[in-house]
Write an enzyme that holds these catalytic residues in place. Structure first.
Site, short mmCIF file in Angstrom:
data_model
loop_
_atom_site.label_atom_id
_atom_site.label_comp_id
_atom_site.label_asym_id
_atom_site.label_seq_id
_atom_site.Cartn_x
_atom_site.Cartn_y
_atom_site.Cartn_z
N LYS A 191 0.84 -1.19 0.00
CA LYS A 191 0.00 0.00 0.00
C LYS A 191 0.88 1.25 0.00
O LYS A 191 2.10 1.16 0.19
CB LYS A 191 -0.92 0.00 1.22
CG LYS A 191 -0.18 0.05 2.56
CD LYS A 191 -1.15 0.02 3.72
CE LYS A 191 -0.40 0.09 5.06
NZ LYS A 191 -1.31 0.12 6.21
N TYR A 217 15.44 30.81 2.65
CA TYR A 217 14.32 31.53 3.27
C TYR A 217 14.53 31.69 4.77
O TYR A 217 15.00 30.79 5.45
CB TYR A 217 13.01 30.77 3.05
CG TYR A 217 12.51 30.76 1.63
CD1 TYR A 217 12.27 31.95 0.94
CD2 TYR A 217 12.25 29.57 0.98
CE1 TYR A 217 11.79 31.94 -0.36
CE2 TYR A 217 11.77 29.54 -0.32
CZ TYR A 217 11.54 30.73 -0.99
OH TYR A 217 11.08 30.71 -2.27
#
Length: 400
Positions: free
Chosen positions: A39, A274
């Site tokens: 999954k 940043y």
């Protein structure tokens, strides 16, 4: 969405390590069948490529979370049995039947829906015998989904009257990865007891499904809970289920890599990226820009956690905050770094390595989250030629 192939960033999948981990788990669980849980895009490794390798290696069956994941495998040519671990919405039942996907059910509504659709197929002469199979899940303490223990026999009988076959009966463990914790160990044993009680009731009522309880951790720590099949996910990908549940010999399957694409030399006190979070040190600092960012599964919080990447066999810290598409690496005064040098975020280089557990420890999370975060636009590339690893189904079936 597309995978970005126009930049030097990729995830290497080590087929040899994957097969070796499957072999190790099979040796650990003994006579129980091994179900590979693929999954979440094969835990971030690429469900199709992982499933093809494991199917050729003789795996017993696969498990997914959703019907869509199973259909992806069928369309890629996977023919082994596939179990969907969650009861789907009504809209997904038809697709499951058309693609020979075995469903997990735990409500009377879902049993009625499967029986109704199977009846329609039977009328059209399109019903396969496997279309009537399903697995019943019991809730033994996870309290996420599953039938209440007192409802198990009623649901099984209802399914039998509806013409369905109870092919499997299972539950999910919550804390089996921490057997050294007495409270958790007691709860795990309580879950096994509840399951075993329901199992005996089913057998006494004439049902004989496949019984399965164990995930990787349970299969390792609680031999009495291996039953007929073990659903192994995290261990197949080379990650221990928890810090307290280790399997000697597991090999990390995925490596996250990129290359240096730009270099800049700056003076002292510059604050890259940043937020201008950290000043550079020394008279001259070499900064290396690398095209992987938080959109690719490199969390922004790694900067504050002090994470490092590997370049030329040395550990190098981030020079500033991780951005969406790029990071800046502080190479200090090492001016031997060149454009095109390989950068390892997860994996090994020389004598150094960075593991999903390293990131998980830094970030206060689990290795499952680390590997499933690796973004879709990062292409998965086989590190090892599959034919060299498996050499044909018959040969490797003997190994696994």
């Amino acid at each position: 969405m597309i995978r970005a192939r126009s930049r030097p960033a990729w995830a290497e999948i080590d087929a040899e390590a994957l097969v070796a981990n499957a072999r190790l788990m099979k040796n650990t669980i003994g006579s129980a069948k091994l179900c590979a849980v693929v999954k979440a895009d094969g835990y971030g490794h690429g469900a199709v490529v992982v499933s093809k390798i494991l199917e050729a290696s003789g795996i017993d069956q696969f498990a997914v979370a959703h019907v869509d994941e199973a259909i992806e495998l069928r369309e890629a040519g996977i023919s082994s049995p596939i179990l969907c671990l969650a009861e789907p919405s009504s809209e997904a039942f038809s697709a499951a039947l058309e693609n020979d996907v075995t469903l997990t059910l735990y409500t009377s509504r879902a049993i009625d829906e499967l029986a109704r659709l199977a009846g329609r197929l039977d009328e059209k002469g399109l019903l396969a015998s496997s279309s009537l199979d399903f697995h019943l899940k019991i809730d033994t303490g996870m309290h996420r989904v599953g039938a209440d223990p007192q409802d198990v026999i009623d649901l099984a009988e209802h399914a039998r009257r509806s013409g369905l076959n109870l092919r499997g009966f299972w539950t999910h463990m919550t804390v089996a990865d921490e057997p050294s914790n007495a409270v958790h160990d007691d709860f795990t044993r309580h879950q096994i007891h509840l399951f075993e009680t329901a199992r005996q009731q089913l057998l006494s009522s004439g049902f004989a499904p496949i019984f399965h309880v164990a995930n990787s951790a349970t299969g390792i720590n609680y031999p009495q809970a291996r039953y007929d099949m073990v659903r192994s996910g995290i261990a197949l990908y080379g990650c221990p289920p928890s810090p307290s549940t280790q399997i000697p010999g597991l090999k990390q399957v995925i490596s996250l890599k990129s290359r240096v694409v730009y270099l800049r030399t700056v003076g002292p006190g510059e604050r890259p990226s940043y937020g201008r979070r950290r000043p550079t040190q020394g008279d001259k600092t070499l900064l290396a820009t690398v095209p992987l960012g938080y959109a690719d599964g490199v969390p922004r919080s790694l900067f504050d956690a002090g994470a490092e990447v590997l370049i030329r066999g040395k550990r190098r810290p981030f020079a500033g905050a991780v951005t969406m598409d790029q990071v800046i690496v502080d190479c200090g005064s090492d001016f031997d770094v060149s454009i095109g040098d390989e950068v390892v975020f997860l994996g090994s280089q020389g004598s150094e390595s960075v593991t999903p557990d390293d990131w998980a420890s830094m970030l206060g999370t689990i290795n499952y989250e680390v590997i499933t975060r690796i973004g879709f636009r990062v292409p998965r590339i086989l590190e090892t030629d599959v034919d060299e690893v498996i050499g044909g189904r018959a040969k490797v079936s003997e190994h696994i």
